[in-house]
Enzyme design. Structure first.
Site, PDB file in Angstrom:
ATOM      1  N   CYS A 118       0.841  -1.217   0.464  1.00  0.00           N
ATOM      2  CA  CYS A 118       0.070   0.046  -0.296  1.00  0.00           C
ATOM      3  C   CYS A 118       1.358   0.599   0.135  1.00  0.00           C
ATOM      4  O   CYS A 118       2.051   1.764  -0.321  1.00  0.00           O
ATOM      5  CB  CYS A 118      -0.373   0.042   1.442  1.00  0.00           C
ATOM      6  SG  CYS A 118      -0.406   0.205   2.627  1.00  0.00           S
ATOM      7  N   CYS A 194      -4.580  -0.723  -1.698  1.00  0.00           N
ATOM      8  CA  CYS A 194      -4.952   0.385  -2.008  1.00  0.00           C
ATOM      9  C   CYS A 194      -4.675   0.939  -3.530  1.00  0.00           C
ATOM     10  O   CYS A 194      -4.124  -0.058  -4.050  1.00  0.00           O
ATOM     11  CB  CYS A 194      -4.002   1.333  -0.910  1.00  0.00           C
ATOM     12  SG  CYS A 194      -2.811   2.353  -1.086  1.00  0.00           S
ATOM     13  N   CYS A 202       4.964  -0.028 -10.768  1.00  0.00           N
ATOM     14  CA  CYS A 202       6.141  -0.889  -9.624  1.00  0.00           C
ATOM     15  C   CYS A 202       6.839  -1.397 -10.265  1.00  0.00           C
ATOM     16  O   CYS A 202       6.430  -1.468 -11.616  1.00  0.00           O
ATOM     17  CB  CYS A 202       4.510  -2.200  -9.600  1.00  0.00           C
ATOM     18  SG  CYS A 202       3.860  -0.769  -8.271  1.00  0.00           S
TER      19      CYS A 202
END
Length: 274
Positions: A118, A194, A202
């Protein structure tokens, strides 16, 4: 797919803004995303985003759904798959596995490593880490991290975990960088809990772990009385517990990657048990 359709898609994606929107929707697939969330994640003006979504829709890459006054957008998975298949169908004499990553379809065996991501790594991902640590009964090695960690675990989370007899030793707010590099674990599963973390670019994880988005509201953002705030944390705990129990019950050793990915996506949509 024919060449004309493929050329239109390539032309549409040959724009930085449209490509960023497409990549965000691809990361969130198969879930739907609100325009406001896309605007926040990409920094695009609403009018610019609207133009990009129209172009992506006309190319068949994005589909929309209206619910009352709200519109939700999602990746058109079938069209995207047809496009990538068209690009690779003649690759290396019909061997796309030679010129593009092709994850193995064999089952995941042995002890599994799971990472929950998150933004702040202070509430939801910490709850998920503790819940799977208990529900997994040694079958999983569980981690959590944040893209912009707060540095501290929310005290409401620690109190909630203690009251539910969870082991809180070792729980801390960690930076995503700790989960990268030569000494970092190799993960079998990576779950974002989230929307902010799911919308960010990422890293490409070694070993191509199965990933899914298990988003839920941030209890740390709850306002009101102490009872109302406590209720928000309890609801986050119940929702994650429902999903963690479903994940821990999967016959992981007998499922191939495609089946595991489908199950992980479905689990991310489970509501809490009443």
């Amino acid at each position: 797919m024919d060449s004309t359709a493929a050329i239109k898609i390539l032309s549409t994606l040959g724009h930085e803004g449209r490509l960023s929107v497409f990549r965000l929707l691809a990361r969130r697939a198969p879930q739907e995303v609100r325009p406001g969330e896309i605007t926040e994640a990409t920094g695009l003006k609403p009018s610019t985003l609207s133009a990009h979504l129209t172009a992506l829709s006309e190319a068949g890459l994005v589909q929309s759904r209206r619910n009352g006054t709200s519109i939700y957008y999602a990746l058109a998975a079938d069209r995207t798959q047809a496009f990538t298949s068209f690009l690779l169908e003649d690759c290396c004499r019909g061997r796309p596995d030679l010129c593009a990553p092709n994850p193995e379809t064999k089952p995941v065996t042995g002890q599994k490593s799971v990472l929950f991501l998150c933004t702040g790594n202070s509430a939801r991902s910490i709850l998920a880490e503790a819940l799977l640590r208990q529900a997994g009964a040694g079958r999983f090695v569980t981690y959590s991290a944040g893209t912009r960690p707060s540095g501290d675990v929310n005290p409401h989370v620690l109190d909630l975990l203690r009251r539910n007899d969870h082991d809180i030793s070792g729980l801390r707010s960690k930076d995503l960088n700790e989960m990268q590099g030569e000494d970092a674990p190799t993960f079998d599963f990576v779950f974002t809990v989230c929307d902010h973390a799911a919308n960010e670019d990422c890293p490409a994880w070694p070993g191509q772990p199965i990933s899914a988005h298990w988003g839920l509201p941030d209890p740390a953002a709850a306002k009101g009385t102490e009872a109302e705030i406590a209720l928000a944390f309890a609801e986050a705990y119940r929702t994650l517990n429902t999903r963690i129990e479903a994940f821990a019950a999967l016959p992981i050793e007998t499922l191939d990657r495609l089946s595991l990915q489908s199950e992980a996506d479905q689990i991310g949509m489970l509501p809490s048990k009443s």
